[in-house]
Enzyme design. Structure first.
Site, PDB file in Angstrom:
ATOM      1  N   LYS A 262       0.857  -1.190   0.000  1.00  0.00           N
ATOM      2  CA  LYS A 262       0.000   0.000   0.000  1.00  0.00           C
ATOM      3  C   LYS A 262       0.893   1.240   0.000  1.00  0.00           C
ATOM      4  CE  LYS A 262      -2.137   2.579   3.252  1.00  0.00           C
ATOM      5  NZ  LYS A 262      -1.988   3.824   2.525  1.00  0.00           N
TER       6      LYS A 262
ATOM      7  N   GLU B 162       9.383   1.392  11.175  1.00  0.00           N
ATOM      8  CA  GLU B 162      10.394   2.449  11.065  1.00  0.00           C
ATOM      9  C   GLU B 162       9.690   3.786  11.120  1.00  0.00           C
ATOM     10  OE1 GLU B 162      13.535   1.719   8.206  1.00  0.00           O
ATOM     11  OE2 GLU B 162      12.637  -0.243   7.845  1.00  0.00           O
TER      12      GLU B 162
ATOM     13  N   CYS C  60      13.073  11.426   7.031  1.00  0.00           N
ATOM     14  CA  CYS C  60      13.056  11.098   8.463  1.00  0.00           C
ATOM     15  C   CYS C  60      14.457  11.261   9.039  1.00  0.00           C
ATOM     16  CB  CYS C  60      12.506   9.704   8.692  1.00  0.00           C
ATOM     17  SG  CYS C  60      13.192   8.503   7.593  1.00  0.00           S
TER      18      CYS C  60
ATOM     19  N   GLU D  84       8.686  16.007  16.071  1.00  0.00           N
ATOM     20  CA  GLU D  84       9.115  15.928  14.671  1.00  0.00           C
ATOM     21  C   GLU D  84       8.276  16.894  13.837  1.00  0.00           C
ATOM     22  OE1 GLU D  84      10.469  12.458  11.610  1.00  0.00           O
ATOM     23  OE2 GLU D  84       8.513  12.235  12.557  1.00  0.00           O
TER      24      GLU D  84
END
Ligand SMILES: Cc1cc2nc3c(=O)[nH]c(=O)nc-3n(C[C@H](O)[C@H](O)[C@H](O)COP(=O)(O)OP(=O)(O)OC[C@H]3O[C@@H](n4cnc5c(N)ncnc54)[C@H](O)[C@@H]3O)c2cc1C
Length: 1014
Positions: A680, A761, A795, A891
């Protein structure tokens, strides 16, 4: 008639005789420097340490720092180093306040040997002395590769100022030969383009040329008015084509078309130098005005071979030294043969190359006053004298400036002087006989390729041993070759990318199906995917899957799994290799789609496709390694084989920021290990996902083995995570979603066969620490790239820059202008560094964080101009940030950088480690002890020293973090595939009545893939 070779020998011998009349050692400064260089030539490790120490010394301010570095660099000097150094270290420890200044003075003196003056005043004094020796000059301003436009402007002003002063001071100077003087103006300035524009991108020559022309025109104009000469120096290969184009373009402009006093450098160590030279000559003929060429071998050989080695591409330079020498001679002839349009200068210290030029000139009847020799200041003094005595024109290349910006130049000179293959060392340090030095280089070329001894790329894993005696050999990475990145230096690559973008545009609006069980499936719902740089543009539509399609995909996968799991791993590996080959073939096309769908700059998009290719080839290789059962132990009468089975149905959920690479990496790992996969893509990168599905379809993935479901994460994602028939979930994305998946996968559903394995992750809040002695050029360049490259949406991106208070001001005064110089725009244009963020929600969220930052901290910088359409966030820097603030903890995933000031390294580590995340982290330092400390203590899955903290490469930098950054897996690492497998051990008693075969038999193929029953 004498042969050319004997003429060269005779002339060379004559030069040597003249050189030997005034014997001089290689290094004119006796004592300290001489001894250090002698040591360097006999001990490579010492040489490395010495050059590193020399490079850091000018940035050290306190005596104690200097001594500390001396100790760190040379503390293990008992392994064969000179007692001189050992003693020096001991003395320095006792009396640092005496030793440090002495050391600094000595190194400065060493540098001054190659630097003609710190300022115009000093340099003019030097030039006067040389004039008395009939040696002319070209002046070069030390310092290269500026990091901001403010710095570039300073350099441009410096060049003009220097030109004025040189012209004034040398008004009444005349040419040393007095013949053909009009070809050789007295005032000669060498310029480097990297000092004049901070944003040069090889992919965007037009942008570079527009900026550089603006800076250069006033300089050229003034030079012309003053009767001076401007030379365009040549730097690394990445800048070569731009420099050539710029030279030709600007000198064809009406204002300069008939001006003969400009020159450029051709580097004979480049394989394409002959083509470039011939092209220049043709251009010169068309222009119908003379120009000059300085022919050199080239100063960046180590750099080019190292860079190419890292990229896995062919170096642009010859690999055998005699090849460069022979090419230099070939090009010498080309230059003389075109004497009617080009004035040659030979930049060499090699007597053979010099004598050869003399001989060819004579052979072609070119008067010696029509060309010149150029040699570097502080080097090969006796050769300069000899050439003057023989009646040739000699010009010295005279760098001007301070030691700190001149360090790169100084290190190049030290390398050149001590190079194993260099002429100077051979003649002046090793006294190689003249006959040997004058041999025809063509005879020395080895037919079977490269003699790359001394090249950094040749350091093989086998001969790298660490201190503990353990080999640094890393089996997985070392036996794997990454696909090289596309080099946008080449016009051909630029054209291909432009054309791919045009083609991709033509296909805007295309609709893409789901792919389930080998069939294309459409539903009534289509989801548009827009271009974040121009949200009115729809890149394409993805078919939206609902729960029904998700169910269908699980069934198809489950069914396919039963066959696929028994398919030989070799076949599975080959499938991945075919996919890799298809992606290589469609590379530009795939990159172009990424540019439009997620706003990736060209090179970032290409790096993503490269990573996808690498994932396929690397995992194929790893599966071959893991696939074979391994005997656990040799014992009589029993055999135990350890091997792996696939887990079952894997559900892959990928993010949009590496829209093909991450999706491909997780899916390929699942497929090659024998699982059936449902992939996906992110809702923001459906088209990239669909393209990847096409690739695997073309590669021949069997029906059901790879299924493609685009749709809402909250609907199909959640449904499949909870599904009893899904055995494994590979997720890369936000912490919020990751933790939900982790939690729900922990619940065992009725009918579930396996405990679900979750590969998770997630994000990061990555920090880079800048030590007091860091190289600031590198620090700024890499920090800016790590924080703002691809708009900070990796990231791995840098979001917290931690500065020691000692160098806080120095870093900030360069960091902000560097950020202010970034090119922000639609990434469809080449050379853009900051494009749009992915979509409106991201845009709003990042702006909210910026508002929070404004309340919590100090807004130190925010770009003023961004394109009016699209989701562009101006690069933003906050200072006075404290570790507990939200902008330092959460973040943001955008171009926002927080700068934190700390007392010392202890506090820096505490701050860096004081977050929930541990993904990437970095450190800029030149202190070996501090570097070791950070390597040991920084909490991050990927720690980077003196480089950017983004850009992990498959096999080389297995990627992934821990704490709230992930479950500790390493994508692109040798143990990654194990997550997709369950280990089994099969043990058989092979003894019968006490009788056992001597050796355990090999397993049979049926062990891995049983034959279907007849
Ligand atoms: C006045 C002047 C200006 C210069 N300007 C520039 C410039 O703008 N840009 C630039 O790049 N260089 C420039 N150089 C050249 C460079 O700085 C070196 O001085 C030059 O390459 C040394 O060559 P050589 O003929 O003196 O010595 P040699 O000892 O004969 O040759 C050394 C050179 O051979 C080449 N080489 C070394 N090992 C190998 C190998 N294994 N395989 C293939 N080739 C190898 C390298 O180019 C090396 O520098 C300039 C040199 C001078 C003298």
């Amino acid at each position: 008639m004498r042969s050319l070779q004997s003429d060269v020998e005779q002339r060379g011998t004559r030069i040597f005789e003249l050189v030997d009349k005034h014997p001089e050692r290689l290094f004119s400064k006796a004592g300290f420097y001489q001894r250090l260089m002698a040591l360097s030539m006999h001990d490579e490790r010492f040489k490395t340490q010495l050059f590193r120490f020399v490079a850091v010394l000018p940035s050290l301010r306190r005596s104690s720092e200097i001594i500390q570095h001396l100790e760190e660099y040379f503390s293990d000097s008992n392994d064969g180093f000179s007692p001189l150094i050992g003693m020096g270290v001991r003395v320095a420890r006792i009396v640092p306040w005496i030793s440090a200044p002495v050391l600094r003075w000595n190194v400065s003196e060493m540098a001054r040997q190659f630097i003609a003056g710190r300022n115009p005043h000093e340099v003019i004094a030097t030039l006067r002395k040389r004039r008395a020796q009939k040696i002319g000059f070209t002046v070069d301003v030390l310092g290269e590769a500026v990091v901001s436009e403010a710095e570039a402007d300073e350099y441009a002003a410096l060049y003009v100022d220097l030109l004025e002063k040189l012209a004034r001071e040398t008004r009444d100077w005349t040419d040393s030969l007095g013949k053909n003087a009009e070809l050789f103006p007295v005032v000669n300035l060498s310029v480097k383009i990297s000092a004049l524009y901070s944003q040069i991108s090889p992919a965007a020559p037009a942008d570079a040329m527009a900026h550089l022309s603006t800076k250069l025109r006033p300089l050229l104009r003034r030079a012309r008015e003053l009767g001076a000469f401007i030379n365009f120096d040549m730097e690394s290969y990445a800048l070569k084509n731009t420099t050539l184009e710029l030279f030709k373009t600007i000198l064809t402009e009406a204002e300069f078309k008939d001006w003969p006093h400009a020159g450029i450098v051709i580097q004979a160590y480049l394989r394409d130098s002959e083509g470039d030279l011939r092209d220049l000559i043709e251009w010169g003929r068309g222009r119908d005005t003379r120009f000059a060429v300085r022919l050199v071998k080239g100063a960046y050989w180590d750099y080019e071979t190292t860079k190419s080695g890292q990229n896995g591409s062919n170096p642009p330079v010859f690999l055998q030294k005699p090849e460069s020498d022979a090419n230099f001679e070939k090009l010498t002839r080309v230059l003389f043969e075109n004497d009617s349009v080009v004035t040659p200068a030979f930049g060499s210290h090699n007597v053979r190359s010099i004598a050869h030029a003399q001989a060819v000139a004579d052979e072609l009847g070119i008067d010696r006053s029509r060309f010149e020799y150029q040699l570097l200041y502080g080097m090969a003094g006796p050769i300069k004298r000899a050439l003057v005595e023989m009646g040739y024109r000699v010009r010295e290349y005279c760098p001007i400036g301070e030691l700190l910006p001149g360090m790169a130049y100084l290190v190049r000179r030290l390398l050149e002087n001590t190079s194993n293959e260099g002429f100077l060392r051979a003649k002046f340090a090793e006294n190689v006989p003249a006959k040997e030095l004058l041999r025809d280089p063509k005879e020395l070329i080895k037919p079977n390729g490269a003699n790359r001894s001394g090249s950094p790329v040749m350091a093989t894993a086998e001969n790298r041993q660490n201190k503990n005696g353990a080999s640094l050999h890393t089996t997985a990475g070392d036996s794997f070759r990454n696909a090289p990145l596309v080099s946008f230096i080449y016009k051909d690559s630029q054209d291909k990318m432009q054309s791919a973008l045009r083609e991709a545009r033509k296909r805007f609006g295309e609709k893409h199906p789901l792919y389930i069980g080998g069939e294309k499936i459409w539903t009534d719902n289509l989801t548009p995917s827009v271009n974040p740089a121009e949200p009115t543009e729809i890149v394409g539509y993805g078919t939206e899957a609902g729960v029904d399609e998700a169910e269908r995909a699980v069934k198809a996968a489950r069914a396919a799994f039963e066959k696929w799991r028994w398919t030989p791993f070799e076949e599975r590996a080959q499938l991945l290799e075919r996919a890799a080959a298809i992606m290589e073939r469609r590379r530009y096309e795939l990159s172009a789609v990424e540019v439009f769908e997620v706003g990736k700059p060209w090179s970032e998009a290409d790096a993503d496709i490269r990573e996808a290719i690498d994932f396929c080839t690397f995992y194929a290789q790893q599966m071959r390694r893991l696939g074979r059962p391994k005997l656990t132990q040799q014992v009589p009468g029993e055999e135990s084989y350890h091997h792996y089975w696939p887990r079952g149905v894997a559900f892959v959920i990928a993010p949009w920021n590496f829209p093909i690479a991450i999706l491909c990496g997780m899916a390929a790992a699942g497929v090659v290990t024998g699982n059936a996969v449902i992939m996906k893509p992110s809702e923001q990168s459906i088209i990239c996902g669909a393209m990847l599905m096409q690739v695997f379809e073309e590669a021949g993935v069997p029906p059901g083995v790879l299924n493609f479901l685009s749709g809402h994460g909250s609907v199909i994602g959640a449904h499949l995570v909870d599904h009893k028939d899904v055995d494994l979930i590979a997720f890369t994305g936000s912490r919020e979603v990751g933790l939900k998946i982790w939690e729900s996968a922990g619940i065992t559903r009725p009918g579930q066969r396996e405990l679900k394995r979750v590969i998770c992750e997630m994000g990061g809040k990555n920090a880079m620490i800048v030590d007091a002695d860091a190289d600031l050029d590198e620090t700024i360049m890499y920090s800016i790239y790590s924080a703002f490259g691809f708009q900070g949406q990796k990231c791995s991106a840098l979001s917290r820059l931690i500065l020691l208070e000692e160098n806080y001001d120095r870093v900030m005064e360069r960091l902000i202008p560097a950020a202010a110089s970034l090119r922000i725009g639609n990434p469809e244009q080449p050379g853009i560094m900051v494009g749009p963020v992915i979509d409106e929600p991201a845009y709003r969220r990042i702006l909210e964080y910026i508002e929070i930052g404004k309340k919590e901290a100090t807004l130190a910088y925010q770009a003023k101009e961004v394109p009016p359409h699209g989701y562009f966030i101006p690069p933003t820097i906050f200072t006075d940030v404290k570790p507990n603030m939200r902008i330092a903890r959460e973040e943001i995933f955008g171009p926002v950088l927080s700068v934190l000031k700390v007392r010392d390294l202890d506090e820096a580590l505490e701050v860096a480690n004081g977050t929930d995340y541990a993904l990437t982290g970095g450190f800029f330092s030149r202190s070996p002890d501090n570097i070791e400390r950070i390597k040991a203590r920084l909490e991050a899955g990927n720690v980077y020293i003196n480089r950017s903290c983004t850009g992990a490469i498959v096999g080389r930098h297995p990627f992934g973090g821990f704490k709230m950054s992930g479950s500790g897996t390493k994508a692109g690492g040798e143990d990654y595939l194990l997550q997709f497998l369950v280990p089994r051990v099969v043990t058989e008693n092979t003894s019968r009545h006490g009788f056992a075969p001597e050796q355990s038999p090999q397993y049979r193929d049926e062990f891995l893939w049983p034959k279907p029953r007849q």
